[in-house]
Design a protein around this motif. Structure first.
Motif: not given
Lengths: 96, 500
Positions: B176-205
């Motif tokens: 539930v913490d994006p900093e932890v998430g960034a170590k688990i999920y390198p990227w997400i595909y969100w609204q037509n963009k690949r989003i890396f790192g903490i920002e991607g994890a934040r959206i996913l969470i």
């Protein structure tokens, strides 16, 4: 101007669903064992999206190339695995 | 003397009259659930520990695409935490999936549940996933539908999930913490963009939590899966458990990370350690104070078929299904009879209050026992067991702890004709390996055990026991515990020294 799919493709369908031009198709087995991009239909998403959608969702490095044969997602760019490790495990290759 | 609890309210902390497996005195059972929810899960093998001994499930692999990357997954194979890695599923179209489900449901009447779990993310394939659900709810209304998701696209699909009468959803929430998430999920595909790192994890969470809340608001049962990744989210999962419970998830399933270099995953290649059995159990126990925990998960494939401990997928490949003739109307009648008989049996068991064992001296230490079980009975030959179920017996009663996978070392008559050992060297090392995975157990219960493993088990300090063949597992475990207690070996060290 069109992108292409290489033999690294694992047929996961992700690009098919997000292509705005319906340019991605599953050919006969003899033609290729993976999805292909129709050069007539592909616009590299110009005018539709900031990034080519197939390359933005593709989970496999080296699977999408441009007309120059350059990888849109080069080795290590998606997984973060360092190049030395990829070489050690035989997962690295140079662009055509 | 204790009176049995007969109200529907949550039992007191130390448990009450519930007699089903995983309930008893353990705080992690489903005894606290109100009747209408228990009715929804009583025949669901993934939601009820008791049900998984009798009811079967199947997954259909109609959802290949994914919208995120997890560091424990390599899309060149299937997701390693959903499937045995290196084995690619037979991808099905929705029409093929319907055919397969009807064939399996007719052939295996105990099959109650159809899940879509991948091999990608079902909600990243909404067309294929919901087409399958829509057709199935028309053609096989007696099958329960479930879906698993990483949660990224969940909020936009909650209404559709509710419409198809899918009342079980599993969300994989590793943080539930994006900093932890960034170590688990390198990227997400969100609204037509690949989003890396903490920002991607934040959206996913954010999407996972929003989707969870939307589902529970609609009364849909949500199980949360978490992959335990040592050094990354191990301590953090306690927080996850609290947060998802507060949002109304009813069951938490903490699964061990699978990370082997040959799977080609980020964690595998980078040498990320997998958790030990002890770590997993410790964390499950720590979370159990807040949340019902699932401990019988087998981390099955996205195309698994059968009871949780088995996979009968090979019997139902498309070429075999094409030649099967299915009369589903007739099958539904037969299925109902089979389901009713099992439910009746389970209800009867539940109705009988299991008394706290009486003749165990207070202060006796708990004992771990491994069981080669089948259908809730001690029914498997030691050498044929594909897994051992681990139970803990204590003065408070018997509780299920986990399962441990084995490698078959004895193929039996099928594999070796006249029963000879296949290859002396190979069988030897597998036997040793199987004995090693029983570490911590003092007894192994099975229907039969050969001479060679018997000697090796004894040498390893694990007592083989074939005297309770075909008995219900929990009764057998308690009987053996009482036998050990009678020898005085369970009392604290100081006391036994005095006796000696």
């Amino acid at each position: 101007m069109a992108l292409q799919i290489t033999e690294s493709c694992v047929n996961c369908w992700a690009c098919v669903d997000v292509c705005p031009n319906d340019a991605i198709y599953q050919p006969d087995r003899d033609e290729a064992p993976h999805f292909l991009i129709s050069a007539d239909k592909c616009t590299e998403c110009l005018g539709d999206h900031a990034d080519p959608q197939c390359a933005a969702i593709c989970p496999i490095e080296m699977a999408i190339v441009n007309e120059l044969g350059e990888f849109l997602n080069p080795p290590g760019s998606l997984t973060g695995i360092p190049i030395e490790k990829l070489k050690e495990f035989g997962l690295w290759r140079e662009a055509a | 003397m204790e009176l049995p609890v007969i109200s529907n309210n949550a039992p007191a902390a130390e448990g009450g009259g519930c007699s089903s497996s995983g309930c008893g005195t353990a705080p992690d059972g489903l005894a606290h659930l109100p009747d209408h929810i228990r009715a929804k899960v009583q025949d669901h093998p993934c939601y009820s520990e008791q049900a998984h001994h009798y009811f079967a499930r199947m997954h259909v692999a109609v959802a290949p695409a994914c919208n995120i990357q997890c560091n424990y997954c390599n899309r060149k194979y299937d997701c390693s935490n959903e499937s045995r890695p290196g084995v690619v599923s037979e991808l099905l179209t929705p029409d093929q999936a319907i055919k397969k489900v009807l064939a399996v449901a007719a052939e295996i009447p105990q099959m109650t549940v159809l899940g879509i779990a991948g091999p990608g993310d079902p909600l990243a394939n909404p067309g294929r996933t919901f087409d399958t659900f829509r057709q199935l709810s028309e053609k096989a209304p007696d099958i329960k539908l479930c879906v698993s998701t990483n949660g990224l696209s969940l909020p936009e699909h909650v209404d559709e999930i509710a419409k198809h009468n899918i009342d079980h959803v599993t969300i994989t929430i590793n943080c539930v913490d994006p900093e932890v998430g960034a170590k688990i999920y390198p990227w997400i595909y969100w609204q037509n963009k690949r989003i890396f790192g903490i920002e991607g994890a934040r959206i996913l969470i954010e999407q996972q939590q929003k989707g969870l809340q939307m589902l529970t608001d609609r009364g849909i049962l949500v199980k949360v899966n978490s992959v335990l990744i040592p050094g990354i989210n191990d301590q953090h999962l306690k927080e996850v458990s609290k947060v998802v419970k507060a949002k109304g998830a009813f069951l938490h399933n903490v699964m061990p990370l699978i990370a082997e270099a040959e799977h080609g995953t980020y964690y595998g290649i980078m040498g990320q350690p997998e958790p030990t059995q002890e770590m997993l159990q410790e964390l499950q126990d720590a979370c159990a104070g807040d949340m019902a925990m699932m401990r019988h998960c087998r981390q099955c494939r996205a195309d698994a078929v059968g009871l949780l401990g088995e996979d009968r997928g090979d019997e139902f490949t498309m070429d075999k299904i094409d030649v099967m003739e299915v009369d589903y109307e007739a099958a539904m009648v037969r299925r109902k009879a089979v389901h009713d008989a099992i439910i009746e049996k389970l209800e009867a068991e539940r109705g009988v209050a299991k008394p706290k064992p009486t003749d165990i001296p207070e202060g006796s230490r708990p004992v771990l026992m491994a069981v080669a079980g089948k259908n809730g009975l001690v029914a498997e030959h030691f050498g044929h067991a594909r897994e051992f179920l681990i139970y803990e017996a204590s003065p408070a009663g018997v509780r299920f702890i986990s399962h441990r996978k084995t490698e078959l070392y004895c193929g039996g008559m099928d594999a070796c004709g006249d029963g000879d050992v296949v290859e002396a060297g190979a069988s030897e090392s597998l036997l040793d390996r199987n004995i090693r995975i029983l570490e911590g157990c003092e007894v192994v219960l099975c229907s039969k055990v050969g001479y060679e493993p018997w000697a090796k088990l004894e040498a390893a300090g694990i007592a083989p026991n074939g005297e309770h063949a075909m008995e219900p597992i929990e009764e057998a475990v308690m009987a053996v515990y009482k036998e050990i207690a009678a020898t005085g070996k369970l009392l604290p060290q100081a006391d036994s020294l005095k006796v000696a």
